[in-house]
Scaffold this motif. Structure first.
Motif, PDB file in Angstrom:
ATOM      1  N   LEU A  17       0.804  -1.218   0.000  1.00  0.00           N
ATOM      2  CA  LEU A  17       0.000   0.000   0.000  1.00  0.00           C
ATOM      3  C   LEU A  17       0.834   1.265   0.000  1.00  0.00           C
ATOM      4  CD1 LEU A  17      -2.773  -1.022   2.534  1.00  0.00           C
ATOM      5  CD2 LEU A  17      -2.683  -1.342   0.066  1.00  0.00           C
ATOM      6  N   SER A  18       2.141   1.134   0.148  1.00  0.00           N
ATOM      7  CA  SER A  18       2.978   2.321   0.119  1.00  0.00           C
ATOM      8  C   SER A  18       4.279   1.975  -0.569  1.00  0.00           C
ATOM      9  CB  SER A  18       3.265   2.824   1.540  1.00  0.00           C
ATOM     10  OG  SER A  18       3.969   1.855   2.277  1.00  0.00           O
ATOM     11  N   ALA A  19       4.860   2.976  -1.196  1.00  0.00           N
ATOM     12  CA  ALA A  19       6.104   2.754  -1.924  1.00  0.00           C
ATOM     13  C   ALA A  19       7.183   3.655  -1.362  1.00  0.00           C
ATOM     14  CB  ALA A  19       5.915   3.047  -3.415  1.00  0.00           C
ATOM     15  N   GLY A  20       8.300   3.069  -0.939  1.00  0.00           N
ATOM     16  CA  GLY A  20       9.425   3.855  -0.490  1.00  0.00           C
ATOM     17  C   GLY A  20      10.181   4.418  -1.671  1.00  0.00           C
ATOM     18  N   LYS A  21      11.099   5.331  -1.426  1.00  0.00           N
ATOM     19  CA  LYS A  21      11.881   5.932  -2.491  1.00  0.00           C
ATOM     20  C   LYS A  21      13.082   5.055  -2.809  1.00  0.00           C
ATOM     21  CE  LYS A  21       9.415   9.629  -2.984  1.00  0.00           C
ATOM     22  NZ  LYS A  21       8.674   9.876  -4.229  1.00  0.00           N
ATOM     23  N   PRO A  22      13.281   4.683  -4.083  1.00  0.00           N
ATOM     24  CA  PRO A  22      14.454   3.901  -4.437  1.00  0.00           C
ATOM     25  C   PRO A  22      15.720   4.712  -4.227  1.00  0.00           C
ATOM     26  CG  PRO A  22      13.288   4.624  -6.406  1.00  0.00           C
ATOM     27  CD  PRO A  22      12.433   4.990  -5.236  1.00  0.00           C
ATOM     28  N   GLU A  23      16.786   4.035  -3.828  1.00  0.00           N
ATOM     29  CA  GLU A  23      18.048   4.709  -3.583  1.00  0.00           C
ATOM     30  C   GLU A  23      18.874   4.716  -4.856  1.00  0.00           C
ATOM     31  OE1 GLU A  23      19.963   2.803  -0.366  1.00  0.00           O
ATOM     32  OE2 GLU A  23      18.382   3.239   1.082  1.00  0.00           O
ATOM     33  N   GLY A  24      19.590   5.829  -5.078  1.00  0.00           N
ATOM     34  CA  GLY A  24      20.482   5.916  -6.216  1.00  0.00           C
ATOM     35  C   GLY A  24      19.736   6.143  -7.518  1.00  0.00           C
ATOM     36  N   PRO A  25      20.492   6.301  -8.610  1.00  0.00           N
ATOM     37  CA  PRO A  25      19.870   6.555  -9.914  1.00  0.00           C
ATOM     38  C   PRO A  25      19.184   5.300 -10.439  1.00  0.00           C
ATOM     39  CG  PRO A  25      22.241   6.297 -10.153  1.00  0.00           C
ATOM     40  CD  PRO A  25      21.958   6.278  -8.677  1.00  0.00           C
ATOM     41  N   VAL A  26      17.898   5.390 -10.728  1.00  0.00           N
ATOM     42  CA  VAL A  26      17.176   4.214 -11.201  1.00  0.00           C
ATOM     43  C   VAL A  26      16.916   4.265 -12.700  1.00  0.00           C
ATOM     44  CG1 VAL A  26      16.108   3.670  -9.005  1.00  0.00           C
ATOM     45  CG2 VAL A  26      14.981   5.273 -10.535  1.00  0.00           C
ATOM     46  N   ILE A  27      16.976   5.464 -13.312  1.00  0.00           N
ATOM     47  CA  ILE A  27      16.912   5.554 -14.769  1.00  0.00           C
ATOM     48  C   ILE A  27      18.337   5.397 -15.278  1.00  0.00           C
ATOM     49  CG2 ILE A  27      16.251   6.933 -16.764  1.00  0.00           C
ATOM     50  CD1 ILE A  27      13.908   6.094 -14.995  1.00  0.00           C
ATOM     51  N   LEU A  28      18.576   4.346 -16.043  1.00  0.00           N
ATOM     52  CA  LEU A  28      19.939   3.990 -16.417  1.00  0.00           C
ATOM     53  C   LEU A  28      20.531   4.950 -17.439  1.00  0.00           C
ATOM     54  CD1 LEU A  28      19.572   0.115 -16.757  1.00  0.00           C
ATOM     55  CD2 LEU A  28      20.425   1.424 -14.804  1.00  0.00           C
ATOM     56  N   PRO A  29      21.866   5.070 -17.454  1.00  0.00           N
ATOM     57  CA  PRO A  29      22.529   5.867 -18.490  1.00  0.00           C
ATOM     58  C   PRO A  29      22.170   5.333 -19.875  1.00  0.00           C
ATOM     59  CG  PRO A  29      24.081   5.245 -16.764  1.00  0.00           C
ATOM     60  CD  PRO A  29      22.823   4.476 -16.507  1.00  0.00           C
ATOM     61  N   MET A  30      22.182   6.215 -20.870  1.00  0.00           N
ATOM     62  CA  MET A  30      21.753   5.816 -22.204  1.00  0.00           C
ATOM     63  C   MET A  30      22.621   4.706 -22.782  1.00  0.00           C
ATOM     64  SD  MET A  30      19.291   6.185 -24.191  1.00  0.00           S
ATOM     65  CE  MET A  30      18.578   7.467 -23.137  1.00  0.00           C
ATOM     66  N   GLU A  31      23.905   4.691 -22.442  1.00  0.00           N
ATOM     67  CA  GLU A  31      24.775   3.636 -22.961  1.00  0.00           C
ATOM     68  C   GLU A  31      24.286   2.257 -22.522  1.00  0.00           C
ATOM     69  OE1 GLU A  31      25.730   6.275 -21.305  1.00  0.00           O
ATOM     70  OE2 GLU A  31      26.902   7.454 -22.750  1.00  0.00           O
ATOM     71  N   GLU A  32      23.824   2.164 -21.280  1.00  0.00           N
ATOM     72  CA  GLU A  32      23.329   0.877 -20.783  1.00  0.00           C
ATOM     73  C   GLU A  32      21.996   0.511 -21.423  1.00  0.00           C
ATOM     74  OE1 GLU A  32      23.568   0.084 -16.597  1.00  0.00           O
ATOM     75  OE2 GLU A  32      25.121   1.610 -16.308  1.00  0.00           O
ATOM     76  N   GLN A  33      21.171   1.503 -21.689  1.00  0.00           N
ATOM     77  CA  GLN A  33      19.897   1.223 -22.350  1.00  0.00           C
ATOM     78  C   GLN A  33      20.123   0.721 -23.779  1.00  0.00           C
ATOM     79  OE1 GLN A  33      16.606   3.982 -21.770  1.00  0.00           O
ATOM     80  NE2 GLN A  33      17.774   5.092 -20.222  1.00  0.00           N
ATOM     81  N   ILE A  34      21.058   1.335 -24.482  1.00  0.00           N
ATOM     82  CA  ILE A  34      21.369   0.890 -25.844  1.00  0.00           C
ATOM     83  C   ILE A  34      21.911  -0.538 -25.818  1.00  0.00           C
ATOM     84  CG2 ILE A  34      22.884   1.277 -27.830  1.00  0.00           C
ATOM     85  CD1 ILE A  34      22.684   4.294 -27.203  1.00  0.00           C
ATOM     86  N   LYS A  35      22.755  -0.827 -24.846  1.00  0.00           N
ATOM     87  CA  LYS A  35      23.288  -2.185 -24.710  1.00  0.00           C
ATOM     88  C   LYS A  35      22.164  -3.184 -24.462  1.00  0.00           C
ATOM     89  CE  LYS A  35      26.603  -4.933 -22.029  1.00  0.00           C
ATOM     90  NZ  LYS A  35      27.587  -4.908 -20.903  1.00  0.00           N
ATOM     91  N   ALA A  36      21.192  -2.808 -23.639  1.00  0.00           N
ATOM     92  CA  ALA A  36      20.059  -3.692 -23.366  1.00  0.00           C
ATOM     93  C   ALA A  36      19.256  -3.961 -24.635  1.00  0.00           C
ATOM     94  CB  ALA A  36      19.167  -3.080 -22.289  1.00  0.00           C
ATOM     95  N   TRP A  37      19.105  -2.943 -25.473  1.00  0.00           N
ATOM     96  CA  TRP A  37      18.400  -3.134 -26.741  1.00  0.00           C
ATOM     97  C   TRP A  37      19.182  -4.051 -27.675  1.00  0.00           C
ATOM     98  CZ3 TRP A  37      13.681  -2.795 -28.298  1.00  0.00           C
ATOM     99  CH2 TRP A  37      12.788  -1.934 -27.657  1.00  0.00           C
TER     100      TRP A  37
END
Length: 235
Positions: free
Chosen positions: A11-31
């Protein structure tokens, strides 16, 4: 519908620690990885044409946008734009293959029936190929219904295929955060679902994770579901 025992006590969500949206280089690698594993035939030229992502403005930050994510439009919807249903389905198929059975899908979700699953009327067309979008992952809209949030869609819109691609391809660690109750589950406001077909659309897809199992359910546009947020995009 979503099994209640999977979302009990979320019922409640805590705040994630650290950067959770990945750098673009990592996103491209995932694709790259997904395209190779699924033989999607995304050509090298498509990757070479990816430019620098847009920067978040002060206005973006004030509206809850936390980063920029990379998406891909597959197929053709008959108007020269991407097929948004196919674009979501392909990402979900990838998750089903990668997670090897640790997924659950509502029997009321059928990507292959246009009278049961579609991009909502009035939603912006999605580009073919790679495109960027600024993303707000759902924290901003957790106590409001999808039908009400849709009234605010002008310069922003809801997630359609982007929700599947974000969770299943570029940011699968978000499913861990969901299981740990550190980020809300997602209602994908740019899709419509007619659970019984016949173009009787009144639900939207919902993505959630519990005990490391990724779930795809449905929820009514006029109901608020504890533990769920509504992610938005600036395309």
């Amino acid at each position: 519908m979503i099994p209640l025992h999977w979302i009990r006590n979320l019922l409640s969500a805590g705040k994630p620690e650290g950067p959770v949206i990945l750098p673009m280089e990592e996103q491209i690698k995932a694709w790259h990885t997904a395209a190779q594993n699924m033989t999607w035939n995304i050509k090298k030229d498509e990757f070479n044409r990816i430019e620098a992502p847009p920067l978040l403005t002060e206005s973006d930050l004030e509206q809850g946008f936390t980063g920029v994510s990379l998406f891909f439009g597959f197929g053709d919807d008959g108007t020269g734009h991407a097929d948004s249903v196919l674009s979501g389905k392909m990402a979900w198929d990838y998750a089903c293959k990668r997670k090897k059975g640790r997924v659950w899908q509502s029997p009321y979700i059928n990507f292959d029936k246009p009278d049961a699953f579609r991009l909502r009327s009035g939603a912006p067309h999605r580009h073919k190929g790679f495109y960027f979008a600024k993303i707000q992952t759902g924290d901003r809209f957790q106590t409001i219904t999808v039908s009400r949030v849709r009234r605010f869609f002008k310069s922003v819109t809801g997630c359609g295929p982007e929700g599947f691609q974000f969770l299943c391809i570029t940011h699968p660690h978000f499913t861990e955060l969901m299981s740990e109750r550190k980020t809300p589950f997602m209602a994908l406001a740019d899709y419509d679902v007619a659970p019984y077909g016949f173009n009787d659309f009144f639900d939207v897809p919902q993505l959630f994770s519990s005990n490391r199992i990724l779930g795809l359910g449905i929820g009514n546009v006029d109901q608020n579901y504890p533990g769920f947020g509504i992610p938005t995009l600036r395309l």
